[in-house]
Design an enzyme around this catalytic site. Sequence first.
Site, PDB file in Angstrom:
ATOM      1  N   GLU A 106      12.164-120.430  58.417  1.00  0.00           N
ATOM      2  CA  GLU A 106      13.535-120.860  58.711  1.00  0.00           C
ATOM      3  C   GLU A 106      13.767-121.227  60.174  1.00  0.00           C
ATOM      4  O   GLU A 106      14.750-121.910  60.501  1.00  0.00           O
ATOM      5  CB  GLU A 106      14.536-119.770  58.279  1.00  0.00           C
ATOM      6  CG  GLU A 106      14.514-118.495  59.102  1.00  0.00           C
ATOM      7  CD  GLU A 106      13.473-117.472  58.661  1.00  0.00           C
ATOM      8  OE1 GLU A 106      13.654-116.286  58.989  1.00  0.00           O
ATOM      9  OE2 GLU A 106      12.485-117.855  58.008  1.00  0.00           O
ATOM     10  N   CYS A 142       8.362-112.638  55.386  1.00  0.00           N
ATOM     11  CA  CYS A 142       8.039-111.526  56.291  1.00  0.00           C
ATOM     12  C   CYS A 142       8.226-110.180  55.571  1.00  0.00           C
ATOM     13  O   CYS A 142       7.452-109.855  54.689  1.00  0.00           O
ATOM     14  CB  CYS A 142       8.867-111.629  57.572  1.00  0.00           C
ATOM     15  SG  CYS A 142       8.151-110.694  58.951  1.00  0.00           S
ATOM     16  N   HIS A 183       8.005-116.975  59.596  1.00  0.00           N
ATOM     17  CA  HIS A 183       9.411-117.333  59.384  1.00  0.00           C
ATOM     18  C   HIS A 183       9.575-118.851  59.262  1.00  0.00           C
ATOM     19  O   HIS A 183       9.666-119.552  60.271  1.00  0.00           O
ATOM     20  CB  HIS A 183      10.270-116.799  60.536  1.00  0.00           C
ATOM     21  CG  HIS A 183      10.452-115.319  60.501  1.00  0.00           C
ATOM     22  ND1 HIS A 183      11.470-114.715  59.782  1.00  0.00           N
ATOM     23  CD2 HIS A 183       9.740-114.317  61.064  1.00  0.00           C
ATOM     24  CE1 HIS A 183      11.372-113.396  59.913  1.00  0.00           C
ATOM     25  NE2 HIS A 183      10.328-113.133  60.687  1.00  0.00           N
TER      26      HIS A 183
END
Length: 517
Positions: A175, A86, A173
């Site tokens: 994660e 990002c 993202h």
Amino acid sequence: MTKNIHDQRILILDFGSQYTQLVARRIREIGVYCELWSWDVEEADIREFNPDGIILSGGPESVTEENSPRAPQYVFDSGVPVFGICYGMQTMAEQLGGKVATSTEREFGYAAVQVTGESALFADLETTQDVWMSHGDKVVEIPADFTKIAETDTCPYAAMANEEKKYYGVQFHPEVTHTKNGLKMLENFVLNACGCEGLWTSASIIEDAVARIKEQVGDDEVILGLSGGVDSSVVAMLAHRAIGDKLTCVFVDNGLLRLNEGEQVMEMFGDQFGLNIIKVDAEDRFLDALEGEAEPEAKRKIIGHVFVDIFDEESKKLKNAKWLAQGTIYPDVIESAASKTGKAHVIKSHHNVGGLPDDMEMGLVEPLRELFKDEVRKIGLELGLPYNMLYRHPFPGPGLGVRVLGEVKKEYCDLLRRADAIFIEELHAADLYHKVSQAFTVFLPVRSVGVMGDGRKYDWVVSLRAVETIDFMTAHWAHLPYDFLGKVSNRIINEVNGISRVVYDISGKPPATIEWE
């Protein structure tokens, strides 16, 4: 020769994203050690850390602003793979000759990403990926030596790569669990691009921690404040495995614990695991100190001070104790370091984050200071601690001292203990306990009229509280079944003499906090 579990390591530079600690936890899940440092780290520190790869996190700033954070130039001079997430992708693009622009519309939520080129980052993945976006700016021109490897309808460069240098950037993202194959993408970077192996396992962490404790304390004795909570319990098991009877645990029963908790701690750690434990029955001392005090912060300070005084007294009786073991975990270290220095990379410095007196003249043993809470629980299981203890809901340090609203009295604590035990017992029986993030009972110092048989009674009120949350920063009240709540209420009113009314707290966070005080 056994490899050192710290030899292979990833450095994560934090640009302020709410998800940054989650990135670190995912890397640890993959089985690789990593540390989380502030974005403005010195070049010399990176050189000394010598990472196998660097991840640039997301963040709330805009690359288009003049003084927004940038990655240290050494990140791109170090010769190791780099992964920008990002904001991390945006600053990578801008610093390496690309262009970033503020988008007219913010992209937030699920998106379908089309993989447009061959890339090691997307190895063994489908050409369409469901991902989680959260950004305002976007890359509008990638650096000259990069190629586009993914796009969406609104984001022309959803991912970019320089395969030769092993530089990767993604606008989403990976994660978060919302990105379906995000963990696989991180694995492709960490294991394939960076060449790391899965050395960071529960068994290897235990072996390393035990060896380090032995090396650190030698033949000296160690003292530990055992609360029965997850962190101190795991430290106790690690230290006992390392030094056996040279460890002495001090368990302070302050009269503010859950029903039968003191007996359970002594039975488990003393009788079952054979640890040396000094039990201090200090209920009267704590309640006397709390008498007349109704203000929450003042109550917390009183409880903390009395605990420190008792622990100090007990430690002085142990003439040969040279070391104090603590359950400091990695988020404590990050938070404490950031509050002191504004930077998060002081994992090596042994500062006391536990609130015990600085004049105790003992060295600190902190075997969990590199670990996240989920890692602590996993090694607890490996050490033989029971699942229900390790995955029990959070319990505040001051205990019932902040779940009895206003002044704390023995009568109130006794009523609350019994009511709370019924609530928790019924949650387990209905298979709801592990479906909510936290559940507990609060004692309200107000009386309410009730009817019992042919008579009226004028007794106390308790509130049930149950929430669902991912990070405890925000929370929703749990929509427990009405029949279940009715059963809990009936049991409490019928079985706990002194309680006439049960209410259910339906406040979210924000605006309310999870605990009442």
